[in-house]
Design an enzyme around this catalytic site. Structure first.
Site, PDB file in Angstrom:
ATOM      1  N   ASP A 165       0.676  -1.170   0.085  1.00  0.00           N
ATOM      2  CA  ASP A 165       0.230   0.136   0.018  1.00  0.00           C
ATOM      3  C   ASP A 165       0.941   1.299  -0.093  1.00  0.00           C
ATOM      4  O   ASP A 165       2.101   1.232   0.406  1.00  0.00           O
ATOM      5  CB  ASP A 165      -0.806   0.074   1.242  1.00  0.00           C
ATOM      6  CG  ASP A 165      -1.954  -1.025   1.225  1.00  0.00           C
ATOM      7  OD1 ASP A 165      -2.130  -1.766   0.415  1.00  0.00           O
ATOM      8  OD2 ASP A 165      -2.898  -0.776   2.213  1.00  0.00           O
TER       9      ASP A 165
ATOM     10  N   ARG B  30      -0.665  -0.524  -8.616  1.00  0.00           N
ATOM     11  CA  ARG B  30      -2.078  -0.432  -8.140  1.00  0.00           C
ATOM     12  C   ARG B  30      -2.190   1.044  -8.136  1.00  0.00           C
ATOM     13  O   ARG B  30      -1.719   1.983  -7.433  1.00  0.00           O
ATOM     14  CB  ARG B  30      -2.389  -0.850  -6.963  1.00  0.00           C
ATOM     15  CG  ARG B  30      -3.492  -0.677  -6.366  1.00  0.00           C
ATOM     16  CD  ARG B  30      -4.186  -0.748  -4.991  1.00  0.00           C
ATOM     17  NE  ARG B  30      -3.523  -1.862  -4.411  1.00  0.00           N
ATOM     18  CZ  ARG B  30      -3.224  -1.914  -3.139  1.00  0.00           C
ATOM     19  NH1 ARG B  30      -3.228  -1.054  -2.053  1.00  0.00           N
ATOM     20  NH2 ARG B  30      -2.906  -3.150  -2.665  1.00  0.00           N
TER      21      ARG B  30
HETATM   22  P1  FDA Z   1     -14.272   8.725  -5.596  1.00  0.00           P
HETATM   23  O1  FDA Z   1     -13.669   8.796  -4.300  1.00  0.00           O
HETATM   24  O2  FDA Z   1     -14.277   9.816  -6.811  1.00  0.00           O
HETATM   25  O3  FDA Z   1     -15.526   7.705  -5.876  1.00  0.00           O
HETATM   26  C1  FDA Z   1     -16.061   7.353  -6.974  1.00  0.00           C
HETATM   27  C2  FDA Z   1     -17.479   6.658  -6.393  1.00  0.00           C
HETATM   28  O4  FDA Z   1     -17.260   5.607  -5.568  1.00  0.00           O
HETATM   29  C3  FDA Z   1     -18.548   7.567  -5.497  1.00  0.00           C
HETATM   30  O5  FDA Z   1     -19.122   8.103  -6.219  1.00  0.00           O
HETATM   31  C4  FDA Z   1     -19.060   6.618  -4.692  1.00  0.00           C
HETATM   32  O6  FDA Z   1     -20.204   5.978  -5.501  1.00  0.00           O
HETATM   33  C5  FDA Z   1     -17.887   5.394  -4.571  1.00  0.00           C
HETATM   34  N1  FDA Z   1     -17.390   5.506  -3.332  1.00  0.00           N
HETATM   35  C6  FDA Z   1     -15.973   5.851  -3.351  1.00  0.00           C
HETATM   36  N2  FDA Z   1     -15.503   5.625  -2.067  1.00  0.00           N
HETATM   37  C7  FDA Z   1     -16.700   5.173  -1.352  1.00  0.00           C
HETATM   38  C8  FDA Z   1     -16.622   4.902   0.277  1.00  0.00           C
HETATM   39  N3  FDA Z   1     -15.807   5.060   0.962  1.00  0.00           N
HETATM   40  N4  FDA Z   1     -17.930   4.581   0.518  1.00  0.00           N
HETATM   41  C9  FDA Z   1     -19.124   4.373  -0.379  1.00  0.00           C
HETATM   42  N5  FDA Z   1     -18.702   4.611  -1.806  1.00  0.00           N
HETATM   43  C10 FDA Z   1     -17.553   5.187  -2.073  1.00  0.00           C
HETATM   44  N6  FDA Z   1      -5.359   4.590  -1.364  1.00  0.00           N
HETATM   45  C11 FDA Z   1      -4.209   4.926  -0.875  1.00  0.00           C
HETATM   46  O7  FDA Z   1      -3.809   6.338  -0.314  1.00  0.00           O
HETATM   47  N7  FDA Z   1      -3.305   4.128  -0.698  1.00  0.00           N
HETATM   48  C12 FDA Z   1      -3.516   2.652  -0.934  1.00  0.00           C
HETATM   49  O8  FDA Z   1      -2.482   2.001  -1.039  1.00  0.00           O
HETATM   50  C13 FDA Z   1      -4.954   2.636  -1.468  1.00  0.00           C
HETATM   51  N8  FDA Z   1      -5.147   1.212  -1.401  1.00  0.00           N
HETATM   52  C14 FDA Z   1      -6.432   0.935  -2.234  1.00  0.00           C
HETATM   53  C15 FDA Z   1      -6.731  -0.402  -2.905  1.00  0.00           C
HETATM   54  C16 FDA Z   1      -8.164  -0.595  -3.499  1.00  0.00           C
HETATM   55  C17 FDA Z   1      -8.376  -1.845  -4.086  1.00  0.00           C
HETATM   56  C18 FDA Z   1      -9.013   0.518  -3.674  1.00  0.00           C
HETATM   57  C19 FDA Z   1     -10.000   0.436  -4.491  1.00  0.00           C
HETATM   58  C20 FDA Z   1      -8.528   1.740  -3.173  1.00  0.00           C
HETATM   59  C21 FDA Z   1      -7.292   2.030  -2.335  1.00  0.00           C
HETATM   60  N9  FDA Z   1      -6.865   3.236  -1.774  1.00  0.00           N
HETATM   61  C22 FDA Z   1      -5.868   3.501  -1.612  1.00  0.00           C
HETATM   62  C23 FDA Z   1      -8.211   4.298  -1.771  1.00  0.00           C
HETATM   63  C24 FDA Z   1      -8.056   5.432  -3.017  1.00  0.00           C
HETATM   64  O9  FDA Z   1      -6.945   6.318  -2.861  1.00  0.00           O
HETATM   65  C25 FDA Z   1      -9.408   6.200  -2.577  1.00  0.00           C
HETATM   66  O10 FDA Z   1      -9.525   6.851  -1.691  1.00  0.00           O
HETATM   67  C26 FDA Z   1     -10.646   5.384  -2.730  1.00  0.00           C
HETATM   68  O11 FDA Z   1     -10.725   4.274  -3.855  1.00  0.00           O
HETATM   69  C27 FDA Z   1     -12.049   6.239  -3.191  1.00  0.00           C
HETATM   70  O12 FDA Z   1     -11.946   6.923  -4.332  1.00  0.00           O
HETATM   71  P2  FDA Z   1     -12.521   6.335  -5.689  1.00  0.00           P
HETATM   72  O13 FDA Z   1     -11.283   5.930  -6.488  1.00  0.00           O
HETATM   73  O14 FDA Z   1     -13.304   5.248  -5.602  1.00  0.00           O
HETATM   74  O15 FDA Z   1     -13.279   7.624  -6.397  1.00  0.00           O
END
Ligand code: FDA
Length: 310
Positions: free
Chosen positions: A136, A185
């Site tokens: 991570d 990732r």
């Molecule tokens: P965004 O925040 O724009 O969300 C898009 C849509 O997804 C939202 O409109 C909603 O529908 C849904 N959504 C997103 N988050 C949600 C939540 N918490 N609850 C409910 N719905 C939600 N970060 C990091 O800094 N270091 C890391 O190592 C990792 N590792 C990691 C692994 C994996 C497999 C994932 C999916 C994510 C991470 N992250 C991470 C977290 C990442 O940085 C980010 O904060 C989250 O994925 C939320 O951002 P989105 O890309 O989903 O987009």
């Protein structure tokens, strides 16, 4: 008045550091609400979640929760937990399991060498079992050390990969200095960061995500597209559909309990999907990041606390 999402997000992360909020969340009721995002407190709970995901055509990546350990003994406990997770995954190869590690859980705050010493046995067992290890990315203060550990792992012949954060301005340079062919990732980024180091608007972060994806693709890295953002998912889907054998090096990744509809839809359409399955007792910091990502989660959390406490 509508608050900008980055302001709301940083306010939630700040409030969640307050002792009264910690007490509230740590209560039995808080745990019940947290279970939406955390598979359970034990490895057995995580394995059950992994089996359920596999039955739905989705792979799992186990994350033993914990970060910023305060003693070398705690780091050893985390190391032991990961070795047990690798044993359990090796006993069920059909699960397609992987593990994901935070380096501050293995003692990175003490020294890079202590952390490396704790990581090596995990990398060795994973390599022997053929299990993927992902590292991570934590807050920006750890990026240099994390990339240094990754370089050591690559030199040792490990196939471990790393998360790269689109919100960090520096990622546009880091992407060119990764060990060749390493698995990446791609995430937006989940920590509270200063605008000097991180893009603050969704538009900028999304544009950075798209640019980094293109660069990683051009440079031949296997890519985990780790987002729930429907427009980024759709853009990647269209682009990789048009590439011969594209899906042999790109997969979608999402978090346990987040956008389950999208996880099942993509898996049902035959796309590779993996879900990050956190488990363990140290779930508080993980939960606060999930609450901050989507203000509606905070409302869900607080309204459930009120409902259950009546
Ligand atoms: P965004 O925040 O724009 O969300 C898009 C849509 O997804 C939202 O409109 C909603 O529908 C849904 N959504 C997103 N988050 C949600 C939540 N918490 N609850 C409910 N719905 C939600 N970060 C990091 O800094 N270091 C890391 O190592 C990792 N590792 C990691 C692994 C994996 C497999 C994932 C999916 C994510 C991470 N992250 C991470 C977290 C990442 O940085 C980010 O904060 C989250 O994925 C939320 O951002 P989105 O890309 O989903 O987009």
């Amino acid at each position: 008045m509508r608050l900008p999402s980055s302001l709301l997000r940083s306010s939630i992360l700040r409030v969640s550091d307050h002792p009264w909020f910690r007490r509230l969340a740590g209560s039995r009721l808080g745990r019940r609400v947290a279970s939406r995002f955390v598979a359970g407190e034990t490895l057995a709970d995580a394995m059950t979640a992994a089996r359920e995901l596999r039955a739905a055509g989705i792979d799992a990546m186990l994350d033993h929760l914990g970060e910023n350990v305060e003693s070398p003994d705690q780091a050893l406990v985390a190391r032991a937990a990961y070795l047990s997770a690798l044993d359990s995954l090796a006993a069920e190869p059909g699960l397609g399991g992987a593990i994901s590690i935070k380096l501050t859980q293995l003692g990175l705050d003490d020294s890079i060498d202590d952390c490396w010493a704790n990581l090596v046995p995990i990398l060795d067992l994973a390599e022997a079992n053929g299990t993927l290890v992902m590292i991570d990315m934590e807050s920006h203060a750890y990026v240099d050390d994390t990339l240094e550990i990754l370089r050591r792992a690559a030199e040792r012949g490990s196939s471990a990969g790393v998360a790269l954060q689109a919100y960090l301005r520096r990622s546009e340079r880091d992407v060119f200095n990764l060990p060749p062919g390493i698995r990446v990732r791609l995430v937006k980024g989940a920590y509270l960061e200063h605008p000097d180091v991180a893009f603050a608007t969704k538009r900028e972060v999304d544009a950075s995500f798209a640019r980094l994806f293109s660069t990683l693709l051009t440079h031949g890295h296997p890519i985990d597209v780790a987002t729930h953002d429907p427009s980024l998912v759709e853009g990647v889907r269209k682009r990789v559909d048009d590439m011969p054998k594209g899906w042999s090096r790109v997969e979608f990744q999402m978090l346990y309990g987040v956008r389950r509809d999208q996880q099942s839809r993509l898996a049902g359409q035959g796309y590779p999907v993996r879900v990050y399955v956190p488990y363990g007792t140290e779930w508080y910091p993980y939960l606060t990041r999930r609450l901050a990502e989507r203000p509606a989660n905070l409302w869900f959390f607080l309204s459930n606390l009120l409902r259950f406490s009546r």
